[in-house]
Design a protein around this motif. Structure first.
Motif, PDB file in Angstrom:
ATOM      1  N   ALA A  34       0.832  -1.207   0.000  1.00 30.66           N
ATOM      2  CA  ALA A  34       0.000   0.000   0.000  1.00 30.66           C
ATOM      3  C   ALA A  34       0.865   1.255   0.000  1.00 30.66           C
ATOM      4  O   ALA A  34       0.569   2.224  -0.716  1.00 30.66           O
ATOM      5  CB  ALA A  34      -0.931  -0.003   1.217  1.00 30.66           C
ATOM      6  N   LYS A  35       1.951   1.248   0.776  1.00 27.92           N
ATOM      7  CA  LYS A  35       2.852   2.401   0.818  1.00 27.92           C
ATOM      8  C   LYS A  35       3.548   2.569  -0.532  1.00 27.92           C
ATOM      9  O   LYS A  35       3.704   3.696  -1.020  1.00 27.92           O
ATOM     10  CB  LYS A  35       3.882   2.242   1.947  1.00 27.92           C
ATOM     11  N   HIS A  36       3.960   1.472  -1.146  1.00 26.09           N
ATOM     12  CA  HIS A  36       4.610   1.545  -2.460  1.00 26.09           C
ATOM     13  C   HIS A  36       3.647   2.115  -3.499  1.00 26.09           C
ATOM     14  O   HIS A  36       4.017   2.987  -4.290  1.00 26.09           O
ATOM     15  CB  HIS A  36       5.111   0.172  -2.891  1.00 26.09           C
ATOM     16  N   GLU A  42       2.208   9.231  -6.142  1.00 26.95           N
ATOM     17  CA  GLU A  42       2.768  10.566  -5.908  1.00 26.95           C
ATOM     18  C   GLU A  42       3.822  10.906  -6.960  1.00 26.95           C
ATOM     19  O   GLU A  42       3.863  12.035  -7.467  1.00 26.95           O
ATOM     20  CB  GLU A  42       3.373  10.658  -4.501  1.00 26.95           C
ATOM     21  N   LEU A  43       4.677   9.926  -7.290  1.00 28.14           N
ATOM     22  CA  LEU A  43       5.689  10.141  -8.332  1.00 28.14           C
ATOM     23  C   LEU A  43       5.027  10.422  -9.680  1.00 28.14           C
ATOM     24  O   LEU A  43       5.429  11.334 -10.403  1.00 28.14           O
ATOM     25  CB  LEU A  43       6.605   8.930  -8.459  1.00 28.14           C
ATOM     26  N   GLU A  44       4.015   9.628 -10.025  1.00 28.77           N
ATOM     27  CA  GLU A  44       3.312   9.826 -11.289  1.00 28.77           C
ATOM     28  C   GLU A  44       2.676  11.217 -11.342  1.00 28.77           C
ATOM     29  O   GLU A  44       2.795  11.925 -12.348  1.00 28.77           O
ATOM     30  CB  GLU A  44       2.236   8.753 -11.471  1.00 28.77           C
ATOM     31  N   LYS A  45       2.029  11.608 -10.269  1.00 30.09           N
ATOM     32  CA  LYS A  45       1.398  12.934 -10.217  1.00 30.09           C
ATOM     33  C   LYS A  45       2.446  14.030 -10.408  1.00 30.09           C
ATOM     34  O   LYS A  45       2.236  14.986 -11.153  1.00 30.09           O
ATOM     35  CB  LYS A  45       0.688  13.119  -8.868  1.00 30.09           C
ATOM     36  N   ASN A  69       5.024   7.164 -22.460  1.00 28.84           N
ATOM     37  CA  ASN A  69       4.402   5.849 -22.303  1.00 28.84           C
ATOM     38  C   ASN A  69       3.988   5.676 -20.841  1.00 28.84           C
ATOM     39  O   ASN A  69       4.277   6.528 -19.996  1.00 28.84           O
ATOM     40  CB  ASN A  69       5.326   4.725 -22.794  1.00 28.84           C
ATOM     41  N   ASP A  70       3.288   4.589 -20.546  1.00 31.80           N
ATOM     42  CA  ASP A  70       2.741   4.379 -19.199  1.00 31.80           C
ATOM     43  C   ASP A  70       3.806   4.243 -18.123  1.00 31.80           C
ATOM     44  O   ASP A  70       3.573   4.586 -16.964  1.00 31.80           O
ATOM     45  CB  ASP A  70       1.847   3.142 -19.172  1.00 31.80           C
ATOM     46  N   SER A  71       4.984   3.728 -18.489  1.00 33.86           N
ATOM     47  CA  SER A  71       6.028   3.485 -17.487  1.00 33.86           C
ATOM     48  C   SER A  71       7.021   4.647 -17.375  1.00 33.86           C
ATOM     49  O   SER A  71       7.983   4.550 -16.624  1.00 33.86           O
ATOM     50  CB  SER A  71       6.780   2.199 -17.820  1.00 33.86           C
ATOM     51  N   PHE A  72       6.780   5.716 -18.119  1.00 29.94           N
ATOM     52  CA  PHE A  72       7.673   6.882 -18.124  1.00 29.94           C
ATOM     53  C   PHE A  72       9.098   6.510 -18.523  1.00 29.94           C
ATOM     54  O   PHE A  72      10.057   7.119 -18.084  1.00 29.94           O
ATOM     55  CB  PHE A  72       7.666   7.610 -16.776  1.00 29.94           C
ATOM     56  N   SER A  73       9.225   5.499 -19.385  1.00 27.34           N
ATOM     57  CA  SER A  73      10.546   5.132 -19.884  1.00 27.34           C
ATOM     58  C   SER A  73      10.801   5.753 -21.263  1.00 27.34           C
ATOM     59  O   SER A  73      11.904   5.631 -21.793  1.00 27.34           O
ATOM     60  CB  SER A  73      10.703   3.608 -19.958  1.00 27.34           C
ATOM     61  N   TYR A 103      11.339   7.097 -11.463  1.00 20.47           N
ATOM     62  CA  TYR A 103      10.118   6.292 -11.486  1.00 20.47           C
ATOM     63  C   TYR A 103      10.459   4.820 -11.705  1.00 20.47           C
ATOM     64  O   TYR A 103       9.930   3.941 -11.014  1.00 20.47           O
ATOM     65  CB  TYR A 103       9.182   6.792 -12.585  1.00 20.47           C
ATOM     66  N   GLN A 104      11.355   4.543 -12.655  1.00 16.70           N
ATOM     67  CA  GLN A 104      11.744   3.166 -12.951  1.00 16.70           C
ATOM     68  C   GLN A 104      12.378   2.499 -11.733  1.00 16.70           C
ATOM     69  O   GLN A 104      12.034   1.370 -11.383  1.00 16.70           O
ATOM     70  CB  GLN A 104      12.750   3.122 -14.118  1.00 16.70           C
ATOM     71  N   ILE A 105      13.284   3.193 -11.091  1.00 17.78           N
ATOM     72  CA  ILE A 105      13.995   2.622  -9.932  1.00 17.78           C
ATOM     73  C   ILE A 105      13.022   2.341  -8.796  1.00 17.78           C
ATOM     74  O   ILE A 105      13.033   1.258  -8.216  1.00 17.78           O
ATOM     75  CB  ILE A 105      15.133   3.550  -9.479  1.00 17.78           C
ATOM     76  N   TYR A 106      12.144   3.302  -8.484  1.00 14.33           N
ATOM     77  CA  TYR A 106      11.191   3.104  -7.391  1.00 14.33           C
ATOM     78  C   TYR A 106      10.160   2.039  -7.722  1.00 14.33           C
ATOM     79  O   TYR A 106       9.556   1.467  -6.830  1.00 14.33           O
ATOM     80  CB  TYR A 106      10.496   4.406  -7.017  1.00 14.33           C
ATOM     81  N   ASN A 107       9.975   1.773  -9.004  1.00 13.88           N
ATOM     82  CA  ASN A 107       9.008   0.755  -9.389  1.00 13.88           C
ATOM     83  C   ASN A 107       9.644  -0.632  -9.479  1.00 13.88           C
ATOM     84  O   ASN A 107       9.013  -1.581  -9.907  1.00 13.88           O
ATOM     85  CB  ASN A 107       8.342   1.122 -10.722  1.00 13.88           C
ATOM     86  N   GLY A 108      10.910  -0.726  -9.087  1.00 12.99           N
ATOM     87  CA  GLY A 108      11.566  -2.027  -9.026  1.00 12.99           C
ATOM     88  C   GLY A 108      12.156  -2.492 -10.339  1.00 12.99           C
ATOM     89  O   GLY A 108      12.508  -3.657 -10.475  1.00 12.99           O
ATOM     90  N   SER A 109      12.271  -1.593 -11.304  1.00  9.90           N
ATOM     91  CA  SER A 109      12.867  -1.967 -12.590  1.00  9.90           C
ATOM     92  C   SER A 109      14.345  -2.252 -12.415  1.00  9.90           C
ATOM     93  O   SER A 109      14.961  -1.864 -11.427  1.00  9.90           O
ATOM     94  CB  SER A 109      12.683  -0.846 -13.606  1.00  9.90           C
ATOM     95  N   ASP A 110      14.904  -2.890 -13.404  1.00 12.12           N
ATOM     96  CA  ASP A 110      16.331  -3.167 -13.444  1.00 12.12           C
ATOM     97  C   ASP A 110      17.095  -1.858 -13.243  1.00 12.12           C
ATOM     98  O   ASP A 110      16.754  -0.846 -13.856  1.00 12.12           O
ATOM     99  CB  ASP A 110      16.657  -3.762 -14.819  1.00 12.12           C
ATOM    100  N   PRO A 111      18.118  -1.847 -12.398  1.00 12.66           N
ATOM    101  CA  PRO A 111      18.888  -0.619 -12.170  1.00 12.66           C
ATOM    102  C   PRO A 111      19.523  -0.054 -13.440  1.00 12.66           C
ATOM    103  O   PRO A 111      19.862   1.121 -13.495  1.00 12.66           O
ATOM    104  CB  PRO A 111      19.972  -1.037 -11.176  1.00 12.66           C
TER     105      PRO A 111
END
Length: 149
Positions: A34-36, A42-45, A69-73, A103-111
């Motif tokens: 829930a916190k994630h 908040e990041l998306e906003k 795109n949706d993932s901000f990549s 956004y990618q890093i906080y979403n758990g994407s590959d570093p």
């Protein structure tokens, strides 16, 4: 540049349940789903607000639209090419690139995730420039080091 203990204390105040200091100097946060989700919203906003501010700013006169795109990549800046090439409006790409990487890093994407910024001419719809972050930051650092020698 912040004190690491202050960063950890602030994270815990914000709902992070555990923080691990890694050998490479990075931190690993553990939090509830829930916190994630709240943090990602908040990041998306924040990114969407930055996009709107950039599109409507008198500081970036060449930028007519920004899509993503949706993932901000990947972001596409639709610009007046002549105005863009004679301006400092490329700095907007840097902000979007940094936001996308965060956004990618906080979403758990590959570093090693990349964020691509495309620059498209509004009149012709031609993509005439492309920047990939963080590669562009590493290249600038190399160019600066080469120039200063």
């Amino acid at each position: 540049g912040q004190d690491i203990d202050t960063v950890i204390a602030d994270a815990k105040k914000e709902g992070v349940t555990e923080v691990t200091k890694n050998e490479d100097g990075s931190l690993t946060y553990k939090m509830t789903k829930a916190k994630h989700k709240e943090m990602m919203q908040e990041l998306e906003k924040s990114i969407l607000e930055t996009i709107e501010e950039t599109k409507n700013s008198k500081d970036y006169v060449s930028i007519k639209d920004i899509t993503h795109n949706d993932s901000f990549s990947e972001f596409t800046l639709v610009v007046d090419k002549a105005k863009y090439e004679n301006s400092m409006d490329g700095f907007a790409a840097l902000g979007l690139g940094m936001s996308g990487m965060m956004y990618q890093i906080y979403n758990g994407s590959d570093p090693d995730t990349k964020v691509k910024i495309l620059i498209k001419d509004e009149a012709t719809q031609e993509v005439f420039d492309e920047t990939v972050y963080p590669d562009a930051l590493e290249q600038e650092g190399t160019e600066e080091n080469t120039q200063s020698k």
